[in-house]
Enzyme design. Structure first.
Site, mmCIF file in Angstrom:
data_model
loop_
_atom_site.group_PDB
_atom_site.id
_atom_site.type_symbol
_atom_site.label_atom_id
_atom_site.label_comp_id
_atom_site.label_asym_id
_atom_site.label_seq_id
_atom_site.Cartn_x
_atom_site.Cartn_y
_atom_site.Cartn_z
ATOM 1 N N GLY A 141 -35.791 -38.587 10.948
ATOM 2 C CA GLY A 141 -36.897 -39.507 10.668
ATOM 3 C C GLY A 141 -38.197 -38.755 10.506
ATOM 4 N N VAL B 150 -48.963 -30.549 10.399
ATOM 5 C CA VAL B 150 -49.084 -31.126 11.747
ATOM 6 C C VAL B 150 -47.766 -31.766 12.156
ATOM 7 C CG1 VAL B 150 -51.539 -31.537 11.503
ATOM 8 C CG2 VAL B 150 -49.925 -33.354 10.892
ATOM 9 N N CYS C 174 -42.356 -36.527 7.292
ATOM 10 C CA CYS C 174 -42.282 -35.324 6.451
ATOM 11 C C CYS C 174 -40.886 -35.089 5.889
ATOM 12 C CB CYS C 174 -42.635 -34.096 7.284
ATOM 13 S SG CYS C 174 -44.238 -34.115 7.988
ATOM 14 N N ASP D 206 -62.102 -44.248 5.911
ATOM 15 C CA ASP D 206 -60.806 -44.921 6.017
ATOM 16 C C ASP D 206 -60.975 -46.372 5.571
ATOM 17 O OD1 ASP D 206 -58.061 -44.050 7.722
ATOM 18 O OD2 ASP D 206 -58.307 -46.198 7.290
ATOM 19 N N LYS E 62 -45.010 -26.115 0.773
ATOM 20 C CA LYS E 62 -44.913 -27.234 1.728
ATOM 21 C C LYS E 62 -43.620 -28.019 1.535
ATOM 22 C CE LYS E 62 -45.904 -30.688 4.426
ATOM 23 N NZ LYS E 62 -45.922 -30.635 5.886
HETATM 24 N N1 SAJ Z 1 -34.050 -33.289 13.750
HETATM 25 C C1 SAJ Z 1 -32.682 -33.082 13.837
HETATM 26 N N2 SAJ Z 1 -32.208 -31.823 14.038
HETATM 27 C C2 SAJ Z 1 -33.053 -30.743 14.138
HETATM 28 C C3 SAJ Z 1 -34.438 -30.978 14.034
HETATM 29 C C4 SAJ Z 1 -34.927 -32.250 13.842
HETATM 30 O O1 SAJ Z 1 -31.893 -34.021 13.750
HETATM 31 O O2 SAJ Z 1 -32.583 -29.630 14.334
HETATM 32 C C5 SAJ Z 1 -34.559 -34.636 13.491
HETATM 33 C C6 SAJ Z 1 -35.505 -35.140 14.556
HETATM 34 O O3 SAJ Z 1 -34.808 -35.864 15.543
HETATM 35 C C7 SAJ Z 1 -36.433 -36.056 13.746
HETATM 36 C C8 SAJ Z 1 -36.475 -35.405 12.385
HETATM 37 O O4 SAJ Z 1 -35.322 -34.560 12.305
HETATM 38 O O5 SAJ Z 1 -35.893 -37.347 13.630
HETATM 39 C C9 SAJ Z 1 -37.730 -34.588 12.119
HETATM 40 O O6 SAJ Z 1 -37.879 -33.725 13.210
HETATM 41 P P1 SAJ Z 1 -38.925 -32.477 13.120
HETATM 42 O O7 SAJ Z 1 -38.742 -31.671 14.370
HETATM 43 O O8 SAJ Z 1 -38.774 -31.791 11.841
HETATM 44 O O9 SAJ Z 1 -40.340 -33.198 13.274
HETATM 45 P P2 SAJ Z 1 -41.371 -33.576 12.121
HETATM 46 O O10 SAJ Z 1 -40.816 -34.532 11.148
HETATM 47 O O11 SAJ Z 1 -42.620 -33.990 12.801
HETATM 48 O O12 SAJ Z 1 -41.543 -32.204 11.367
HETATM 49 C C10 SAJ Z 1 -42.767 -31.559 11.334
HETATM 50 C C11 SAJ Z 1 -42.731 -30.791 10.060
HETATM 51 N N3 SAJ Z 1 -44.036 -30.242 9.934
HETATM 52 C C12 SAJ Z 1 -44.738 -30.507 8.815
HETATM 53 O O13 SAJ Z 1 -44.276 -31.111 7.874
HETATM 54 C C13 SAJ Z 1 -46.097 -29.997 8.816
HETATM 55 C C14 SAJ Z 1 -41.690 -29.700 10.115
HETATM 56 O O14 SAJ Z 1 -41.836 -28.870 8.971
HETATM 57 C C15 SAJ Z 1 -41.858 -28.840 11.340
HETATM 58 O O15 SAJ Z 1 -40.784 -27.906 11.407
HETATM 59 C C16 SAJ Z 1 -41.836 -29.711 12.585
HETATM 60 O O16 SAJ Z 1 -42.906 -30.684 12.459
HETATM 61 C C17 SAJ Z 1 -42.110 -28.850 13.798
HETATM 62 O O17 SAJ Z 1 -41.126 -28.554 14.495
HETATM 63 O O18 SAJ Z 1 -43.274 -28.459 13.999
#
Ligand code: SAJ
Length: 467
Positions: free
Chosen positions: A282, A180, A285, A44, A231
């Site tokens: 947010g 992740v 990803c 890193d 992805k």
């Molecule tokens: N959000 C919404 N509505 C939803 C789901 C999420 O507004 O129905 C918002 C959340 O508040 C957040 C953003 O979207 O601000 C992202 O939320 P997320 O649950 O998708 O969380 P992330 O960004 O950590 O997504 C990751 C992604 N994983 C990878 O890229 C490896 C996503 O593909 C997965 O579905 C998610 O984790 C998970 O649920 O594991």
């Protein structure tokens, strides 16, 4: 070294690994392979992070408790050590790259970190090394960016290598996108299926063997392009689904419906999985991966409309929250000061100038300390543009921790941006009573079941018409 020899070294645990980029993705990966018995060097550029890791201290706090122990044990056992010096990679058989691959204001991929790591790795890596990029990439990047840079940077210098070494100074490359999620880093790493994209089928097969050592789920062998597409598509899919839910929320507000009830009943219908509407999207990803996917056809005449439109909808949600706030405060003023703008009785005074707004939640996800691309940041900018003052509270961000009711007492209204457990446990009536103007805009339906007191407090829940 041949791929067969690499595979044998994987199976007998003698393979020497490296992980470039020790952040939310790279650090858990490095720890997991080290605890599986491999010798791992983590690279890193942040010397403070390198020192912390070599002291057995995780730079990722709070929401990953198991990671701290895994790291401490891996370092104590001597299986994991960190460095900023790429020359340490000269004896590595496999090198995983987990650096950031953001997009810029014009949604163009920014590969400076990826290119820098490849340019530093190329000259030092040994012949026959396997380089696996785990960072999310625009489809086509492995062929058009990674392969040329590694080929160029690893090309034997004329006097630098023996003829024999020059003959075998080939390398293998592949792409195994990470899956992740902050708060579930190790869980996802171990239990979610992976796509192992090899530049050749034989490389993909060796990658499958490697990941099967730590992944207790499918590891599917594909080519690099398919891995890049899987992805970016899986996250663009989620973004479009969220945008759909958000647009339905706007329809329900306008028609007097309740999107939360509608969603619940729609999802009873087979093959429906309506996502959650909310105050914005947010994270590291979802906001960027759709743009990485779109970029793959930026130089071709492919009219993308849905994927960009979903991004615009989701990015507009923080502003919609401000609209709800202006509307609610205006209505509150009407009831308290009986001020009605005679010229347009339907448009009560909506100014936010000088108003103090309690912003509840600064992270992008509930019960996480991750603030990357947080919708709250966009909301705060909109508030400031409207002349309001944002007072930020977040139980998981040290700079914004505090007694939320105490902070409410200094504010005129509150906006709930993140579904933190602390807010779920908070009585909204106590919150309303603490505020100077009992106005709460709930961007995550945390208080969906609450019934605002008939004392004039206003609780607006996204996707529901005003009471
Ligand atoms: N959000 C919404 N509505 C939803 C789901 C999420 O507004 O129905 C918002 C959340 O508040 C957040 C953003 O979207 O601000 C992202 O939320 P997320 O649950 O998708 O969380 P992330 O960004 O950590 O997504 C990751 C992604 N994983 C990878 O890229 C490896 C996503 O593909 C997965 O579905 C998610 O984790 C998970 O649920 O594991």
């Amino acid at each position: 070294m041949s791929l067969f020899e690499l595979e044998q070294k994987i199976l007998n645990r003698s393979a020497r690994l490296a992980v470039i980029g020790l952040g939310y993705v790279g650090l858990p990966v490095a720890c997991e392979f080290a605890s599986a018995g491999y010798d791992v060097i983590g690279i890193d550029i942040l010397s403070k992070r390198v020192s912390q890791i070599n002291e057995g201290v995780s730079p990722i706090q709070l929401t990953e408790p198991e990671l701290a122990d895994l790291l401490a044990n891996a370092v104590r056992s001597g299986k994991l050590r960190a460095s900023s010096d790429y020359s340490a990679l000269a004896d590595r058989d496999m090198i995983l790259i987990d650096v950031e691959t953001p997009v810029d204001e014009q949604n163009i991929p920014q590969y400076s970190a990826l290119k820098a790591s490849l340019l530093s790795l190329g000259p030092v890596m040994k012949p026959g090394a396997l380089v696996i990029v785990e960072s999310t990439l625009a489809p086509g990047t492995m062929t058009n960016v990674v392969l040329p840079i590694l080929t160029e940077s690893s090309a034997p210098s004329v006097g630098g290598m023996s003829p024999a070494a020059q003959l075998t100074s080939e390398f293998y490359i592949g792409h195994c996108p990470e899956r992740v999620m902050p708060g579930k880093l190790l869980n996802n790493l171990r239990s979610m299926s992976r796509v192992a994209g090899g530049m050749t089928p034989q490389t993909a097969d060796v990658m499958v063997t490697l990941y099967q050592q730590i992944v207790k789920a499918d590891v599917d062998a594909v080519d690099c392009l398919t891995a890049e597409l899987v992805k970016t598509v899986e996250n663009a899919y989620r973004d479009v689904q969220i945008a759909f839910a958000n647009e339905v929320a706007l329809i329900c507000e306008a028609t007097g419906g309740d999107v939360w009830q509608v969603r619940h009943l729609v999802n009873k219908s087979p093959h429906r999985q309506m996502h959650l509407p909310g105050a914005g999207v947010g994270g590291h990803c979802i906001p960027k991966d759709p743009w990485l996917l779109a970029y793959s056809v930026h130089d071709r005449n492919i009219p993308l409309r849905l994927i960009p439109a979903a991004r615009v909808i989701n990015d507009s949600m923080p502003l919609h929250i401000v609209e709800l706030l202006m509307d609610a405060l205006g209505k509150y003023r009407q009831t308290v000061f009986c001020t009605v703008d005679e010229s347009s009785p339907q448009k009560p005074e909506r100014s936010l100038a000088g108003i103090r707004i309690l912003v509840m939640g600064y992270t992008y996800l509930e019960d996480s300390d991750d603030t990357r691309n947080s919708p709250s940041r966009s909301l705060i900018l909109h508030l400031q543009k409207s002349g309001a003052r944002a007072i930020i509270h977040d139980p998981h961000v040290p700079a914004y921790q505090g007694d939320v009711l105490e902070m409410a007492r200094t504010c005129d209204a509150a906006v709930v941006m993140v579904r933190h457990a602390e807010y779920i446990q908070l009585d909204p009536q106590l919150l309303a009573q603490a505020l100077r103007a009992p106005v709460i805009i709930d961007g995550r339906a945390v208080y969906y079941s609450a019934r605002p007191e008939r004392d004039g407090s206003i609780l607006r829940i996204i996707g529901k018409a005003a009471y």
